[in-house]
Write a protein that holds these residues in place. Sequence first.
Motif, PDB file in Angstrom:
ATOM      1  N   SER A  88       0.828  -1.208   0.000  1.00  0.00           N
ATOM      2  CA  SER A  88       0.000   0.000   0.000  1.00  0.00           C
ATOM      3  C   SER A  88       0.861   1.256   0.000  1.00  0.00           C
ATOM      4  O   SER A  88       0.567   2.240  -0.698  1.00  0.00           O
ATOM      5  N   PHE A  89       1.944   1.228   0.774  1.00  0.00           N
ATOM      6  CA  PHE A  89       2.823   2.398   0.872  1.00  0.00           C
ATOM      7  C   PHE A  89       3.496   2.689  -0.468  1.00  0.00           C
ATOM      8  O   PHE A  89       3.412   3.799  -0.996  1.00  0.00           O
TER       9      PHE A  89
ATOM     10  N   THR B   3      -4.613  -0.132  -3.465  1.00  0.00           N
ATOM     11  CA  THR B   3      -4.292   1.294  -3.528  1.00  0.00           C
ATOM     12  C   THR B   3      -4.544   1.846  -4.918  1.00  0.00           C
ATOM     13  O   THR B   3      -5.233   2.856  -5.086  1.00  0.00           O
TER      14      THR B   3
ATOM     15  N   GLY C 123      -0.784  -3.183  -3.459  1.00  0.00           N
ATOM     16  CA  GLY C 123      -0.638  -2.352  -4.647  1.00  0.00           C
ATOM     17  C   GLY C 123      -1.918  -2.260  -5.449  1.00  0.00           C
ATOM     18  O   GLY C 123      -2.298  -1.176  -5.928  1.00  0.00           O
TER      19      GLY C 123
ATOM     20  N   SER D  61      -3.039   5.369  -0.556  1.00  0.00           N
ATOM     21  CA  SER D  61      -2.086   4.540   0.168  1.00  0.00           C
ATOM     22  C   SER D  61      -2.190   4.770   1.677  1.00  0.00           C
ATOM     23  O   SER D  61      -2.141   3.821   2.467  1.00  0.00           O
TER      24      SER D  61
ATOM     25  N   TYR E 262       1.891   5.052  -7.884  1.00  0.00           N
ATOM     26  CA  TYR E 262       0.690   5.438  -8.633  1.00  0.00           C
ATOM     27  C   TYR E 262       0.841   6.838  -9.212  1.00  0.00           C
ATOM     28  O   TYR E 262       0.368   7.117 -10.324  1.00  0.00           O
TER      29      TYR E 262
ATOM     30  N   GLY F  51       2.735   1.379  -3.362  1.00  0.00           N
ATOM     31  CA  GLY F  51       1.731   1.530  -4.417  1.00  0.00           C
ATOM     32  C   GLY F  51       1.256   2.962  -4.537  1.00  0.00           C
ATOM     33  O   GLY F  51       1.039   3.472  -5.642  1.00  0.00           O
ATOM     34  N   GLY F  52       1.081   3.638  -3.397  1.00  0.00           N
ATOM     35  CA  GLY F  52       0.679   5.040  -3.436  1.00  0.00           C
ATOM     36  C   GLY F  52       1.736   5.929  -4.058  1.00  0.00           C
ATOM     37  O   GLY F  52       1.426   6.879  -4.795  1.00  0.00           O
TER      38      GLY F  52
ATOM     39  N   LYS G 148      -1.072   8.726  -3.128  1.00  0.00           N
ATOM     40  CA  LYS G 148      -0.530   8.783  -1.771  1.00  0.00           C
ATOM     41  C   LYS G 148      -1.642   8.783  -0.725  1.00  0.00           C
ATOM     42  O   LYS G 148      -1.520   8.152   0.327  1.00  0.00           O
TER      43      LYS G 148
END
Length: 526
Positions: free
Chosen positions: A111-112, A166, A163, A442, A118, A114-115, A439
């Motif tokens: 998630s971190f 997010t 990922g 995320s 992105y 992926g943000g 972000k």
Amino acid sequence: MTKPDDQANQNDEDTKDLVLRNDDGEMKGPDEKMESVNYKNYSLCKRLKVDHPFRRRFIHTVWLFWAFVGLGWMVGLMGPSFPDLRLIVNQELDTASWLFTIFSIGYLIGSFFGGILYDRFNKLLLIAFSTLIMAVTTGVLPWCKWFPLMMVVRFISGIGAGGLDTGGNADLVSLWDEEGRPYMQALHFCFGFGGIISPLVTEPFLAQKECLDVDRNRTGILSDHTLPGIINESVAMTTDATKISTSTCEEVYGETYIHYSYLISFFILLSSSMPFFIMYLKMVCRNKTRHMAADKSEIPRPDKLPFKLKVVFLILLFGFMMTYCAVEDTFAGFLATFCINYLGWSKGTSSFATSTYWASFSFGRFSGIFLIKVFKPVQLLWVYCLALMSAFVGLLIVALTFTTELVWMFIALAGFSMSIIFPCIFTWTEESILKVTGKISSMFLIAASGGLMLNPLLLGYLMDNFSPIWFVYLLLIQSVVCFSLFLTVFILVRKYINFTSLPKPLDIEIVISEQEMVPLSEKKEE
């Protein structure tokens, strides 16, 4: 230095005529009058026919739906197949439980990053690779007979899931803006739908429990799939009233076939990644990027926030999301334990109580697709947060009085109340607070995974060392905190955020035709 006349001629040469499409999708010539077409009033079928940007966004969204069905499928697969995975690696329950924890850690990291990716990386490739990672790791997981290797595979799978979650949420918000309310609800319904179907598909492939009669060298197959490990016990068998002979019965699990269920999951996840690779290749072959984002100027937008106020909103929204997700995940995970240890229900009845929760939760997400068209996200958040508190107050009362007939009603109410809060937080943030970038998406999912990792540890300690009723106490307290955070954000939005209405643009599709593009200077000569 360029002369004024030469500069004017250059400007004329750079100016092209625009060719417009009418309601039926036919080309308009340069001399025809430009008219505004409000495609939003059309039916879905007609709009798909004549509104080409809408059609591209709709097809893109359908593939996002399918990707989230795969995500829910993968998450729902782990629960029923967990005992069989334990058999494969031959690990005890406390050790094998790290498969869940390591997945959450991978999800947090996914998630971190992926943000971050992105906003800097191609969005189609981000979603495609995230889904492909999930597909490969899901396919190989049951073949990992070495426990550390299985841990590594689960960790990588969590990165892919984080990922996708997010990127998918942020992409949908970017695609639809105000029109995205029902699509966001439908996206999360697809996740729940995959989670419901996956256990049903997995069940036929699970290992059956067998009773091995050691003395007679025979086995009797039992139909119980629920025991999580290998249990040895001695069973006394009475042959007549005066003579008793004993034989040793060893209860073991037979051969597992979950490799097939994981193989099915592999193909589902692989099929959900292919469309995004294909869309990316088409974009590369055309050597141009189509504008897919929805028009942001048709509705009042929140003004840009000062940095300090933005930080305050982000902290409050982070706490709101983390508290809500802690309540949602903990309720589903510990409901059966509470029913067995406090209410004295059987395992079968407790499992049915969990099914009641998921059924009401899925029904709530499906109904949210239509409710969001009528009500604003903030209005639904008011109603559902209050309903959630009411559900836990009612559950506490009926639990303390052991009015078990009403427990079912409040379980269903809790599931329904939690159904659309998560997607409504995304749409409310985008429409009324600040733009949901990669972000921000995320950050929301990091908060969700944080609540998932911390709350079970706290609740398990309270239930084990004090009383199982702490299941209701803690969730009631957290639902009150959740509503308080929402109320605080709501008040701050009303007080500090102003909205700016921009002029409504023409709702038409502009197409550049190379054959009909004639410089204005040539027209003047004619």
